[in-house]
Design a protein around this motif. Structure first.
Motif, PDB file in Angstrom:
ATOM      1  N   ARG A 214       0.849  -1.179   0.000  1.00  0.00           N
ATOM      2  CA  ARG A 214       0.000   0.000   0.000  1.00  0.00           C
ATOM      3  C   ARG A 214       0.893   1.240   0.000  1.00  0.00           C
ATOM      4  N   TYR A 215       0.290   2.371  -0.319  1.00  0.00           N
ATOM      5  CA  TYR A 215       1.001   3.641  -0.218  1.00  0.00           C
ATOM      6  C   TYR A 215       1.482   3.813   1.216  1.00  0.00           C
ATOM      7  N   LEU A 240      -8.622   2.807  -7.016  1.00  0.00           N
ATOM      8  CA  LEU A 240      -7.991   3.053  -5.725  1.00  0.00           C
ATOM      9  C   LEU A 240      -8.565   2.159  -4.639  1.00  0.00           C
ATOM     10  N   HIS A 241      -9.881   1.948  -4.661  1.00  0.00           N
ATOM     11  CA  HIS A 241     -10.513   1.089  -3.647  1.00  0.00           C
ATOM     12  C   HIS A 241      -9.990  -0.335  -3.749  1.00  0.00           C
ATOM     13  N   ASP A 244      -6.410  -0.467  -2.365  1.00  0.00           N
ATOM     14  CA  ASP A 244      -6.414  -0.446  -0.908  1.00  0.00           C
ATOM     15  C   ASP A 244      -6.837  -1.796  -0.341  1.00  0.00           C
ATOM     16  N   PHE A 247      -4.032  -4.350  -0.773  1.00  0.00           N
ATOM     17  CA  PHE A 247      -2.740  -3.892  -0.250  1.00  0.00           C
ATOM     18  C   PHE A 247      -1.738  -3.649  -1.378  1.00  0.00           C
ATOM     19  N   SER A 249      -0.756  -0.520  -4.695  1.00  0.00           N
ATOM     20  CA  SER A 249      -0.710   0.914  -4.942  1.00  0.00           C
ATOM     21  C   SER A 249      -1.173   1.239  -6.354  1.00  0.00           C
ATOM     22  N   GLN A 253      -0.185   7.019  -6.804  1.00  0.00           N
ATOM     23  CA  GLN A 253       0.416   6.915  -5.481  1.00  0.00           C
ATOM     24  C   GLN A 253       1.926   6.689  -5.573  1.00  0.00           C
TER      25      GLN A 253
END
Length: 305
Positions: A214-215, A240-241, A244, A247, A249, A253
């Motif tokens: 993740r970011y 993006l969802h 996330d 886990f 990016s 990001q």
């Protein structure tokens, strides 16, 4: 001295028609380091003419199959081709057990030594050092324990100006001059000033390999100003969802991290198989960090001194 990265694989969980699982080769001088070893890595090493018997160190980021399923096969091939020199293997807890079971039930006894170093993926720590470089872990945030790796060249010696060196200098004094010291006589007086007979050394180079994550802004101090940053960019920002949840990016990001860390160049990879064309990801990253490249297979990136 060479400081060169070659991309062998850039796909994420499933391979696609023209993208293999994650694997990279970092050559520093005459030393070859393999970063991750997804399925098909052996074939890619042959395709791009990398002599796998010259690999000194293997660094595995985590135990998702797309990052290590090619490892047992590669080590076995080294055995079949009569490798005798030891190899260093770095990876998270569980990797040694997996390999031991594979070789046990396959009846394989390697004729060379594998020096396994279990890494703590939760901290940044120096795990390797030789005459030319150091390697530190970079903690990632993924669904299983995962780390990246930071490669830095050590400080290099200054250049001696041979036409300005006094003839009375001993070999030991020449070494001291190379490392920035002045030369003193027995009375403690400077007889040769370093600045008069040397020039600055070539700069030391760096590469940060940020595997699946993740970011994660807390790694910014660790990768600040590196010459080349690889960061996964599995999805574009419209997903993006999804990034996330899994886990991973997005390209945006990855570029944001590169921008905040003030790195010189960004390389994005680990692309979802849903992307047949990668321009969407490249353009998204370049909008934030213009000096971004795609980790396409066969690409070679040199970092100059």
């Amino acid at each position: 001295m060479d400081f060169e990265l070659k991309i062998l694989g850039s796909s994420s969980a499933t391979p696609s028609f023209d993208r293999h699982h994650t694997a990279q080769v970092l050559t520093i001088g005459n030393q070859i380091n393999l970063l991750d070893c997804g399925e098909g890595t052996q074939m890619q090493l042959m395709r791009y003419k990398v002599k796998h018997q010259r690999i000194c160190n293997i660094f595995i980021s985590h135990l998702h199959g797309d990052h290590y399923f090619g490892l047992a096969g590669l080590l076995s091939t080294m055995h079949l081709q009569q490798r005798t020199t030891p190899i260093n293997l770095f990876g998270p807890k569980g990797l040694a057990e997996i390999l031991t079971l594979q070789f046990k039930y396959g009846g394989t006894q390697l004729p060379y030594k594998v020096n396994f170093f279990e890494v703590d993926t939760t901290v940044s720590r120096k795990i390797y050092e030789d005459k030319t470089m150091t390697v530190h872990t970079l903690p990632m945030l993924h669904r299983v324990p995962c780390c990246g790796y930071l490669f830095r060249e050590k400080e290099k010696p200054r250049h001696l100006l041979k036409n300005k060196l006094p003839s009375f200098l001993t070999p030991a004094q020449l070494v001291r001059l190379k490392w920035g010291e002045d030369i003193y006589n027995e009375a403690g007086e400077v007889v040769v000033q370093n600045a008069d007979v040397t020039t600055d050394p070539k700069r030391s180079r760096s590469y940060a390999y940020c595997a699946d994550t993740r970011y994660k802004e807390d790694i910014l101090p660790l990768v600040q100003g590196v010459d080349l940053l690889y960061h996964e960019a599995t999805f574009d920002n419209s997903l993006l969802h999804r990034a996330d949840f899994t886990f991973h990016s997005t390209a945006e990001q990855a570029a944001t991290l590169a921008h905040k860390a003030q790195v010189k160049r960004l390389l994005i990879g680990h692309f979802s198989a849903r992307y047949k064309e990668l321009n969407l990801l490249l353009e998204e990253a370049q909008a934030v960090f213009p000096n971004t490249m795609l980790a396409t297979e066969g690409k070679t990136i040199s970092v100059l001194e």
